[in-house]
Motif scaffolding. Structure first.
Motif, PDB file in Angstrom:
ATOM      1  N   PRO A  50      16.023  -4.234 -37.771  1.00  0.00           N
ATOM      2  CA  PRO A  50      16.973  -5.287 -37.020  1.00  0.00           C
ATOM      3  C   PRO A  50      17.529  -4.902 -35.621  1.00  0.00           C
ATOM      4  N   LEU A  51      17.173  -5.563 -34.842  1.00  0.00           N
ATOM      5  CA  LEU A  51      18.243  -5.572 -33.383  1.00  0.00           C
ATOM      6  C   LEU A  51      18.606  -7.004 -32.663  1.00  0.00           C
ATOM      7  N   VAL A  52      19.522  -6.025 -31.743  1.00  0.00           N
ATOM      8  CA  VAL A  52      20.108  -7.602 -30.890  1.00  0.00           C
ATOM      9  C   VAL A  52      19.530  -7.822 -29.766  1.00  0.00           C
ATOM     10  N   ALA A  53      18.834  -9.543 -28.984  1.00  0.00           N
ATOM     11  CA  ALA A  53      18.168  -9.401 -28.157  1.00  0.00           C
ATOM     12  C   ALA A  53      18.842 -10.249 -27.462  1.00  0.00           C
ATOM     13  N   VAL A  54      18.127 -10.425 -25.517  1.00  0.00           N
ATOM     14  CA  VAL A  54      18.606 -11.344 -25.081  1.00  0.00           C
ATOM     15  C   VAL A  54      17.372 -12.263 -23.884  1.00  0.00           C
ATOM     16  N   TRP A  55      17.366 -13.814 -24.237  1.00  0.00           N
ATOM     17  CA  TRP A  55      16.423 -14.439 -24.156  1.00  0.00           C
ATOM     18  C   TRP A  55      17.386 -14.401 -22.033  1.00  0.00           C
ATOM     19  N   LEU A  56      16.050 -14.092 -20.777  1.00  0.00           N
ATOM     20  CA  LEU A  56      17.201 -13.790 -19.766  1.00  0.00           C
ATOM     21  C   LEU A  56      15.415 -13.458 -18.550  1.00  0.00           C
ATOM     22  N   ASP A  57      15.106 -14.851 -17.655  1.00  0.00           N
ATOM     23  CA  ASP A  57      14.318 -14.391 -17.136  1.00  0.00           C
ATOM     24  C   ASP A  57      12.668 -14.181 -17.556  1.00  0.00           C
ATOM     25  N   ASP A  58      12.472 -15.994 -18.874  1.00  0.00           N
ATOM     26  CA  ASP A  58      11.514 -15.764 -19.025  1.00  0.00           C
ATOM     27  C   ASP A  58      10.910 -14.668 -20.286  1.00  0.00           C
ATOM     28  N   ALA A  59      12.068 -13.766 -20.862  1.00  0.00           N
ATOM     29  CA  ALA A  59      11.303 -12.316 -21.167  1.00  0.00           C
ATOM     30  C   ALA A  59      12.541 -12.607 -22.097  1.00  0.00           C
ATOM     31  N   LEU A  60      12.351 -11.665 -23.426  1.00  0.00           N
ATOM     32  CA  LEU A  60      12.897 -10.951 -24.228  1.00  0.00           C
ATOM     33  C   LEU A  60      13.676  -9.948 -24.144  1.00  0.00           C
ATOM     34  N   HIS A  61      14.982  -9.709 -24.075  1.00  0.00           N
ATOM     35  CA  HIS A  61      14.773  -7.999 -23.663  1.00  0.00           C
ATOM     36  C   HIS A  61      15.984  -7.345 -25.087  1.00  0.00           C
ATOM     37  N   PHE A  62      15.002  -5.845 -25.481  1.00  0.00           N
ATOM     38  CA  PHE A  62      16.270  -5.326 -26.161  1.00  0.00           C
ATOM     39  C   PHE A  62      16.252  -3.982 -25.763  1.00  0.00           C
ATOM     40  N   CYS A  63      17.396  -3.174 -26.295  1.00  0.00           N
ATOM     41  CA  CYS A  63      17.527  -1.951 -26.387  1.00  0.00           C
ATOM     42  C   CYS A  63      17.070  -0.868 -26.280  1.00  0.00           C
ATOM     43  N   THR A  64      17.069   0.356 -26.899  1.00  0.00           N
ATOM     44  CA  THR A  64      16.602   0.624 -28.426  1.00  0.00           C
ATOM     45  C   THR A  64      16.909   2.303 -27.229  1.00  0.00           C
ATOM     46  N   GLY A  65      18.051   3.490 -27.913  1.00  0.00           N
ATOM     47  CA  GLY A  65      17.605   5.017 -27.794  1.00  0.00           C
ATOM     48  C   GLY A  65      16.397   6.112 -27.376  1.00  0.00           C
ATOM     49  N   PRO A  66      15.840   6.928 -26.780  1.00  0.00           N
ATOM     50  CA  PRO A  66      15.012   6.852 -26.768  1.00  0.00           C
ATOM     51  C   PRO A  66      14.216   7.739 -27.343  1.00  0.00           C
ATOM     52  N   GLU A  67      14.780   8.477 -28.767  1.00  0.00           N
ATOM     53  CA  GLU A  67      14.427   9.188 -29.609  1.00  0.00           C
ATOM     54  C   GLU A  67      14.566   7.978 -31.038  1.00  0.00           C
ATOM     55  N   GLU A  68      15.025   7.138 -30.880  1.00  0.00           N
ATOM     56  CA  GLU A  68      14.513   6.002 -31.633  1.00  0.00           C
ATOM     57  C   GLU A  68      12.850   5.848 -32.856  1.00  0.00           C
ATOM     58  N   GLN A  69      12.974   5.262 -33.380  1.00  0.00           N
ATOM     59  CA  GLN A  69      11.455   5.850 -34.525  1.00  0.00           C
ATOM     60  C   GLN A  69      11.007   4.416 -33.647  1.00  0.00           C
ATOM     61  N   LYS A  70      10.854   2.862 -32.602  1.00  0.00           N
ATOM     62  CA  LYS A  70      11.374   1.753 -32.041  1.00  0.00           C
ATOM     63  C   LYS A  70      10.311   2.723 -30.077  1.00  0.00           C
TER      64      LYS A  70
END
Length: 176
Positions: A50-70
């Motif tokens: 699971p994660l939080v995301a925002v819809w902006l400029d016709d795209a879905l955006h999310f963030c993650t730490g650089p060492e996280e599995q995703k």
């Protein structure tokens, strides 16, 4: 953005069901509090979280730490599915966004995204743009300091909307 092309799939829909209008699907993407992201590990096994995301400029955006599995998975394969909806059988709308996750490093875009995250969750997610993406206070012990998050945009290659309680399936494809 041009409105995507909607295709109603009668095979997976109840008799008399209607396609989900794009504004309803877009509003679901804009207001959803939680998404599930599916990535693929280097060995081909799926990874869902699971994660939080925002819809902006016709795209879905999310963030993650650089060492996280995703993040590690995305380095090998940028294809993702982001899912939101409800776990009710006879009501609601489930939406899946398929596409490639692309890093966002443009400072003005990151500033707009940080503002969107803060506004959507009434200040609970406060990010500061930096050269790598976002930084934020970990909220932990003083020695934990700040953490860094890479930011990704997913321009949909396909969006699926599944209506329930009058089951329907609508596929949206980018307008040409």
């Amino acid at each position: 953005m041009k409105e995507p092309v909607a295709r109603f799939d009668h095979r997976f829909s109840d008799p008399g069901a209607q396609e989900t209008p794009w504004p309803v699907t877009r509003e679901t993407l804009e207001s959803a509090q939680l998404f599930w992201i599916t990535t693929v590990r280097a060995d081909g096994r799926p990874h869902v979280t699971p994660l939080v995301a925002v819809w902006l400029d016709d795209a879905l955006h999310f963030c993650t730490g650089p060492e996280e599995q995703k993040a590690l998975n995305l380095a090998a394969n940028p294809n993702v599915v982001l899912t939101t909806g409800c776990n009710e059988w006879k009501q609601g709308l489930d939406v899946m966004v398929e596409g490639e996750a692309q890093r966002v490093t443009d400072r003005p875009a990151l500033e707009r995204l940080a503002a969107a995250w803060a506004a959507k969750w009434e200040g609970q997610w406060r990010f500061r743009p930096n050269g790598a993406g976002f930084s934020h206070d970990t909220g932990g012990a003083p020695d934990e300091g700040e953490s860094v998050a890479h930011v990704f945009a997913v321009k949909p290659s396909k969006i699926l909307a599944f209506g329930k309680g009058g089951f329907s399936q609508t596929t949206y494809l980018p307008a040409s």
